[in-house]
Design a protein around this motif. Sequence first.
Motif, short mmCIF file in Angstrom:
data_model
loop_
_atom_site.label_atom_id
_atom_site.label_comp_id
_atom_site.label_asym_id
_atom_site.label_seq_id
_atom_site.Cartn_x
_atom_site.Cartn_y
_atom_site.Cartn_z
N GLY A 51 0.82 -1.25 0.02
CA GLY A 51 0.03 0.02 0.07
C GLY A 51 0.88 1.42 -0.05
O GLY A 51 0.22 2.37 -0.24
N ARG A 52 2.22 1.25 0.25
CA ARG A 52 3.16 2.30 0.51
C ARG A 52 4.17 2.40 -0.78
O ARG A 52 4.82 3.11 -1.04
CB ARG A 52 3.67 2.52 1.65
N SER A 53 4.19 1.15 -1.24
CA SER A 53 5.32 1.05 -2.36
C SER A 53 4.96 0.35 -3.67
O SER A 53 3.79 -0.36 -3.76
CB SER A 53 6.36 0.10 -1.75
N THR A 54 5.60 0.38 -4.64
CA THR A 54 5.16 0.12 -6.22
C THR A 54 6.65 -0.20 -6.94
O THR A 54 7.45 0.41 -6.81
CB THR A 54 4.39 1.10 -6.83
N ILE A 55 6.34 -1.52 -7.33
CA ILE A 55 7.41 -2.12 -7.88
C ILE A 55 7.03 -1.99 -9.59
O ILE A 55 5.93 -2.08 -9.72
CB ILE A 55 8.05 -3.22 -7.83
N SER A 56 8.11 -1.43 -10.30
CA SER A 56 7.93 -1.20 -11.62
C SER A 56 9.15 -1.57 -12.65
O SER A 56 10.20 -1.26 -12.03
CB SER A 56 7.09 0.21 -11.99
N LYS A 57 8.77 -1.86 -13.92
CA LYS A 57 10.10 -1.88 -14.81
C LYS A 57 9.88 -1.18 -16.29
O LYS A 57 8.84 -0.65 -16.31
CB LYS A 57 10.02 -3.08 -15.30
N ASP A 58 10.88 -0.38 -16.30
CA ASP A 58 10.98 0.28 -17.82
C ASP A 58 12.07 -0.53 -18.95
O ASP A 58 13.15 -0.47 -18.57
CB ASP A 58 11.53 1.68 -17.65
N SER A 59 11.26 -0.99 -19.53
CA SER A 59 12.16 -2.07 -20.46
C SER A 59 13.03 -1.07 -21.51
O SER A 59 14.19 -1.57 -21.92
CB SER A 59 11.18 -2.85 -21.44
N ALA A 60 12.68 0.27 -21.80
CA ALA A 60 13.44 0.98 -22.51
C ALA A 60 14.67 1.43 -22.17
O ALA A 60 15.60 1.35 -22.39
CB ALA A 60 12.63 2.27 -23.23
N ARG A 61 14.52 1.52 -20.83
CA ARG A 61 15.71 2.11 -19.75
C ARG A 61 16.43 0.94 -19.00
O ARG A 61 17.53 1.07 -18.60
CB ARG A 61 15.45 3.27 -18.89
N ASN A 62 15.82 -0.32 -19.45
CA ASN A 62 16.15 -1.51 -18.54
C ASN A 62 16.55 -1.22 -17.07
O ASN A 62 17.62 -1.49 -16.61
CB ASN A 62 17.68 -1.98 -19.44
N THR A 63 15.49 -0.72 -16.70
CA THR A 63 15.79 -0.31 -15.01
C THR A 63 14.35 -0.76 -14.65
O THR A 63 13.48 -0.61 -15.04
CB THR A 63 15.79 1.27 -15.19
N LEU A 64 14.70 -1.23 -13.02
CA LEU A 64 13.74 -1.55 -12.18
C LEU A 64 13.50 -0.52 -11.29
O LEU A 64 14.57 -0.04 -10.95
CB LEU A 64 13.99 -2.91 -11.60
N TYR A 65 12.41 -0.27 -10.99
CA TYR A 65 12.05 0.89 -9.98
C TYR A 65 11.39 0.37 -8.77
O TYR A 65 10.58 -0.69 -8.62
CB TYR A 65 11.28 2.12 -10.48
N LEU A 66 11.73 1.23 -7.55
CA LEU A 66 10.90 0.94 -6.34
C LEU A 66 10.37 2.33 -5.84
O LEU A 66 11.28 2.99 -5.38
CB LEU A 66 11.55 0.18 -5.32
#
Length: 124
Positions: free
Chosen positions: A66-81
């Motif tokens: 509820g406070r965090s979101t994981i995501s990916k950006d394939s163009a940047r080849n980057t994982l986010y939190l």
Amino acid sequence: DVQLVESGGGSVQTGGSLRLSCAGTGIHLSSAFCVGWFRQVPGKEREGVATFSTLGTIRYADSVKGRSTISKDSARNTLYLQMNSLKPEDTANYYCAADLRTTTPCTLQRDFNYWGQGTQVTVS
């Protein structure tokens, strides 16, 4: 060689937000079977924070749900939190991880064969 490099950590006040990034080289993070974020406080066991599989399954630790979101950006080849409403108990060194193996489910408890060096998050 596979390298994962985290960034975005820092010191924030309680209630603040941070977005952690994990840039990959030698590996396509969007197509790796399982990627995730973990954290560790010195003297304590490493804790799974969030995982994201190529099957579309996303899991969060109860402590960050509820406070965090994981995501990916394939163009940047980057994982986010993305972390919001940060609390002092979120203070830790945060690591990203990736694994190509499909033999075990993508969960917060699984082993990963590629790890970053970590980025420190301090909430006060």
